[in-house]
Design an enzyme around this catalytic site. Structure first.
Site, PDB file in Angstrom:
ATOM      1  N   GLU A  55       0.860  -1.280   0.047  1.00 41.64           N
ATOM      2  CA  GLU A  55       0.103   0.157  -0.080  1.00 41.64           C
ATOM      3  C   GLU A  55       0.937   1.256   0.096  1.00 41.64           C
ATOM      4  O   GLU A  55       0.586   2.202  -0.641  1.00 41.64           O
ATOM      5  CB  GLU A  55      -0.869   0.057   1.155  1.00 41.64           C
ATOM      6  CG  GLU A  55      -2.005  -1.223   1.142  1.00 41.64           C
ATOM      7  CD  GLU A  55      -1.388  -2.430   2.017  1.00 41.64           C
ATOM      8  OE1 GLU A  55      -2.296  -2.878   2.622  1.00 41.64           O
ATOM      9  OE2 GLU A  55      -0.183  -2.768   2.120  1.00 41.64           O
ATOM     10  N   ALA A 157      11.332 -36.595  -7.757  1.00 35.42           N
ATOM     11  CA  ALA A 157      11.623 -36.704  -9.027  1.00 35.42           C
ATOM     12  C   ALA A 157      11.891 -38.148  -9.524  1.00 35.42           C
ATOM     13  O   ALA A 157      12.477 -38.761  -8.460  1.00 35.42           O
ATOM     14  CB  ALA A 157      12.924 -35.996  -9.306  1.00 35.42           C
ATOM     15  N   GLY A 306      14.328 -38.615   1.224  1.00 34.68           N
ATOM     16  CA  GLY A 306      14.269 -40.145   0.932  1.00 34.68           C
ATOM     17  C   GLY A 306      12.866 -40.539   0.977  1.00 34.68           C
ATOM     18  O   GLY A 306      12.119 -40.257   1.686  1.00 34.68           O
TER      19      GLY A 306
END
Length: 371
Positions: A55, A157, A306
């Site tokens: 703001e 992944a 892991g």
């Protein structure tokens, strides 16, 4: 009555707020637009903790043009003095006539007080415009203020056959460079990154944000800090030579009985913070760990761990978002799994819902939530 123009102005404020996605920790990401006679006369976003709020930045441009104007803010203006003065007071002093606030601030020190301050000053207040979109800016801040715990993202992944590494532990690289670049940005969005000592001993990761690997981040403010790196390490086995310890800003959670051991004292001598936390037969008490991280002001936690620690988070239903990077490769049936989950029947399956799916280089990135 809310107009299409009002929606467009709030959408712009949300767009501005996203520019602080890598840099506002531990503060929320906030954007603000000041409009008058149908045109924008000021806009801004919160860039870093301790610096001007959205703001104030928006008001710094219009000057007297703000008198009688409308302000569109993604989060309720603060009403208290912290490291900066209250934004509600700044809007009042600027002579703003109407404030649209997308979401109410769940912080108990604000929680409606900022909006009440505006109303008491004779300013019209409208709440809830594009609230759902604005809430996505700060899932961790919102959750921590309401529950005391951070928002948890579990990153994995994996190959097409659900493996994270070969049986030998070799894992570099499953995914391509574009996916790894995306992970760097994900790290930069996080207040803290959690891993287990098993990963530290096996892979010796640094778990840092490497700006040179993030690529083009568009109009976002550059990150100026490293996330807190957190290790779940029951017996304080993390070696002093571990790469994750370099540069400080590391906290180790171990069993309370391990705090007095020589290995824990060696870590403390390096300036590493240690906390005692409960442990169960299958690993750290992740619920207690999350409570402790919430007390430290952690809004968004990224878990890069892991299969044991990942499985614990999934099994105890403590994952808010699962980020899965899936590579178009097979690693074979002897490879390491994404998570240790001892399930016996189809009734035990853990079901997820895909919230976002996109191609990242040659890999696929899925963002999932529990069904």
């Amino acid at each position: 009555m809310i107009s299409d123009r009002d929606r467009a102005m709030m959408a712009r404020a949300i767009q501005l707020a996203w520019r602080g996605r890598y840099s506002t920790h531990p503060n929320p990401r906030v954007g603000c637009v000041i409009a008058k006679a149908g045109r924008i006369v000021g806009e801004g976003w919160h860039e870093r903790a301790g610096e001007a709020h959205a703001e104030v930045r928006a008001l710094s441009r219009p000057g007297q043009d703000a008198r009688g104007a409308t302000a569109y803010v993604t989060l309720e203006p603060c009403s208290h003095y912290g490291r900066t003065p209250p934004c509600a007071r700044a809007l009042i002093e600027a002579g703003v006539a109407h404030v649209f606030a997308a979401t109410k601030d769940p912080n108990p020190s604000v929680s409606g007080r900022g909006l009440d301050m505006l109303r008491d000053a004779g300013i019209a207040v409208t709440e809830g415009l594009m609230a759902e979109e604005a809430a996505r800016l700060n899932p961790g801040f919102m959750k921590r203020m309401r529950t005391g715990r951070p928002w948890v993202r579990l990153k994995m992944a994996a190959s097409l056959d659900g493996r994270t590494a070969m049986a030998s532990g070799e894992s570099q690289w499953i995914t391509g460079p574009e996916a790894r670049r995306d992970v760097q940005r994900l790290r930069a969005m996080s207040d803290a990154i959690l891993t287990g000592v098993g990963t530290v001993l096996a892979d010796d990761p640094s778990l840092t944000v490497r700006r040179d690997e993030m690529g083009d981040i568009g109009d976002a403010t550059d990150p100026s800090r490293q996330p807190l790196r957190v290790i779940a390490d029951r017996d304080a086995r993390t070696p002093a030579s571990a790469r994750i310890l370099r540069g400080g800003n590391v906290r180790v959670f171990c069993a309370s009985s391990a705090l007095a051991t020589s290995s824990a004292q060696d870590l403390a001598a390096l300036g590493i913070s240690l906390n005692g936390v409960a442990w169960k037969d299958n690993g750290v008490d992740v619920a207690e760990l999350l409570d402790a991280l919430g007390e430290l002001g952690i809004n968004e936690l990224l878990v890069e761990a892991g299969p044991t620690l990942a499985g614990t988070f999934i099994r105890e239903n403590l994952v808010d978002e699962l980020w899965l990077y899936q590579a178009p490769v097979f690693l074979g049936s002897s490879g390491r799994p994404t998570a240790h989950l001892p399930l016996d029947t189809m009734a035990d399956k853990v079901q997820w819902k895909v919230r976002d799916r996109r191609q990242v280089g040659e890999d696929q990135r899925l963002i999932l939530v529990r069904h």
